[in-house]
Design an enzyme around this catalytic site. Structure first.
Site, mmCIF file in Angstrom:
data_model
loop_
_atom_site.group_PDB
_atom_site.id
_atom_site.type_symbol
_atom_site.label_atom_id
_atom_site.label_comp_id
_atom_site.label_asym_id
_atom_site.label_seq_id
_atom_site.Cartn_x
_atom_site.Cartn_y
_atom_site.Cartn_z
ATOM 1 N N ALA A 41 0.716 -1.224 -0.052
ATOM 2 C CA ALA A 41 -0.066 -0.045 -0.075
ATOM 3 C C ALA A 41 0.885 1.325 0.114
ATOM 4 C CB ALA A 41 -0.828 -0.186 1.335
ATOM 5 N N ILE A 144 -12.720 -14.342 -4.198
ATOM 6 C CA ILE A 144 -12.529 -14.307 -5.641
ATOM 7 C C ILE A 144 -12.482 -12.842 -6.181
ATOM 8 C CG2 ILE A 144 -13.043 -15.133 -8.259
ATOM 9 C CD1 ILE A 144 -14.888 -17.288 -6.668
ATOM 10 N N LYS A 213 -26.011 -10.605 -6.087
ATOM 11 C CA LYS A 213 -24.391 -10.578 -6.490
ATOM 12 C C LYS A 213 -24.525 -10.427 -8.072
ATOM 13 C CE LYS A 213 -23.029 -13.463 -2.820
ATOM 14 N NZ LYS A 213 -22.819 -14.812 -2.208
ATOM 15 N N GLY A 310 -16.630 -17.350 4.068
ATOM 16 C CA GLY A 310 -16.028 -17.775 5.077
ATOM 17 C C GLY A 310 -14.741 -16.512 5.586
HETATM 18 N N1 HSE Z 1 -24.272 -17.137 2.074
HETATM 19 C C1 HSE Z 1 -23.625 -16.740 0.994
HETATM 20 C C2 HSE Z 1 -23.236 -18.375 0.162
HETATM 21 C C3 HSE Z 1 -22.150 -16.253 1.341
HETATM 22 O O1 HSE Z 1 -23.699 -19.417 0.561
HETATM 23 O O2 HSE Z 1 -22.399 -18.226 -0.745
HETATM 24 C C4 HSE Z 1 -22.108 -14.719 1.628
HETATM 25 O O3 HSE Z 1 -22.466 -14.410 0.519
#
Ligand code: HSE
Length: 444
Positions: A41, A144, A213, A310
């Site tokens: 950074a 990712i 997403k 995670g």
């Molecule tokens: N709950 C989401 C999943 C993870 O099962 O991919 C967080 O976006």
């Protein structure tokens, strides 16, 4: 002396809203890789303050390395904080806090896909007015770097389509159903026992999380505003073992895909279970992993694979955003990468296509009486609606039964034609019950 005049000298001070799983991971990664991060950074990135309602838990994790408060407003109003990391989730309080932080001139890093998909347009407009950044790599695909890839790595391309497995929980459920022959309910229970699925798994299982997403990816892929309300969303809760088995027999796997495509008349934006040829890399993304395929006109297909959730995988994206923001603090706001990849005054108003206008192929399963002329009746209806059959399978009737399952795969056709065909075929007296329809994508 301003940051612009003295790049790299002053540490960047970060405030963290919410020290749950991802917040804890972010704290750990930032502490553990402090030196490496500073080398990248050009300045130290210091977690100075943490706000969480569970004060004791927060103090335990922080261990005296930052101040802890139970009052999130104290953090977003603190003059000592440069970047606010929002990891509390939800759309009400999070939105309020982010807008306050922006009004106070702070940059934002967030993993909150629901908030961005629904209120991103308002948040980015507020951020632009105050010359601050809103970074959101962790909102899609966990660790990712798909946002970075779409927004920067592929910026030479006209993006043609994106298709992704972007919900690990539903992918785990589908993998368990295929590998272990589990029913949907059994597989979901396993996901809950392992802590993958939330106690209320609706967002994951019914495709809503994936739709959030996908909305974000479509916006930065095509340079359009966030349009979550126009995203067609269908989950996996009605999938059965027999469809998974029949699909497999015909060389396909069923995945919950988020698909967005640029067509001449508009943008397709849809999340639904999808048959994918078993030999495709995407069909082999198993368990809780995520995989995203992007088709650009220059580069062709590129694929991105990794942990979609995670503590530390998601923290990896959060901290990368912190580094990005820290670096760009020295750039003039107009020279930063735009929030939605395209210049805000150059966003396209191309419409999202209604589902009836979507063009894809279909898997149709129907139960019919096993007698002469049935297939002819069905294929006549398909022909009248200009639906061409690509493959067909008829199962042997069970001993003593006069009913059989017929499975048809169609060539590309418009959804409204298939809707009409299904209604007419279900009206035939030889057809028993409802037809199961699952969309199919060759991804070639
Ligand atoms: N709950 C989401 C999943 C993870 O099962 O991919 C967080 O976006």
């Amino acid at each position: 002396m301003s940051k612009k005049e003295q790049p790299g000298l002053r540490p960047i001070n970060v405030g963290l809203l919410g020290i749950g799983i991802v917040g804890g991971g972010t704290f750990a990664v930032l502490s553990r890789n402090q030196e490496e991060i500073e080398r990248r950074a050009g300045c130290a990135i210091m977690m100075r303050m943490v706000a969480d309602k569970e004060l004791e838990k927060a103090r335990r994790i922080v261990g005296g390395r930052a101040s802890v408060t139970g009052d999130a407003n104290e953090l977003v109003n603190s003059p000592d904080i440069d970047i606010v990391v929002e990891l509390i989730g939800g759309t009400a309080t999070a939105k309020d806090l982010i807008l306050k932080a922006i009004a106070n001139g702070k940059h934002i890093v967030t993993a909150n896909k629901a908030l961005l998909a629904q209120h991103g347009n308002e948040i980015f407009a507020a951020a632009q007015k105050k010359d601050v950044m809103v970074a959101f790599e962790a909102a899609v695909g966990g660790g990712i770097p798909i946002i970075k890839s779409l927004r920067e790595g592929l910026s030479a391309n006209r993006i043609e389509w994106i298709a992704g497995i972007i919900n690990g929980t539903s992918n785990y459920v589908l993998s368990e159903m295929r590998d272990k022959g589990a029913s949907f309910a059994e597989a979901l229970q396993r996901a809950q026992r392992l802590g993958y699925a939330e106690a209320d798994p609706t967002f994951d299982i019914e495709g809503i999380d994936a739709a959030h997403k996908l909305t974000i990816m479509a916006a930065i892929g095509f340079g359009i505003p966030m349009q979550f309300k126009s995203c067609y969303t269908e989950g996996i809760s009605r999938l059965t073992q027999e469809d998974i088995r029949y699909a497999e027999e015909m060389g396909y796997r069923i995945k919950l895909l988020g698909i967005t495509k640029r067509k001449a008349q508009g943008i397709e934006l849809r999340v639904h279970p999808t048959l994918v040829p078993a030999r495709r890399l995407l069909a082999n993304v198993e368990g809780v992993m995520n995989g995203i395929l992007v088709k650009g006109d220059a580069v062709g297909q590129t694929m991105y694979y990794g942990a979609g959730a995670g503590a530390e995988p998601t923290a990896s994206a959060v901290v990368a955003d912190l580094v990005d923001v820290a670096r760009t603090l020295t750039a003039d706001p107009e020279h930063r990468v735009p929030h939605l990849a395209f210049q805000p005054d150059r966003l396209s108003s191309i419409p999202i296509l209604p589902m009836g206008e979507v063009e894809t192929a279909y898997y149709l399963r129907m139960r019919v009486l096993d007698k002469p002329g049935v297939l002819a009746d069905i294929t006549r209806i398909l022909a009248e609606l200009r639906i061409s059959i690509d493959a067909m399978m008829q199962k042997e009737p069970q001993e003593g039964e006069d009913q059989v399952d017929i499975i048809m795969l169609t060539h590309l056709t418009r959804e409204k034609n298939v809707d009409a065909a299904i209604t007419r075929i279900e009206g035939l007296p030889v057809v028993i019950g409802k037809i199961t329809r699952i969309r199919l994508e060759q991804l070639s």
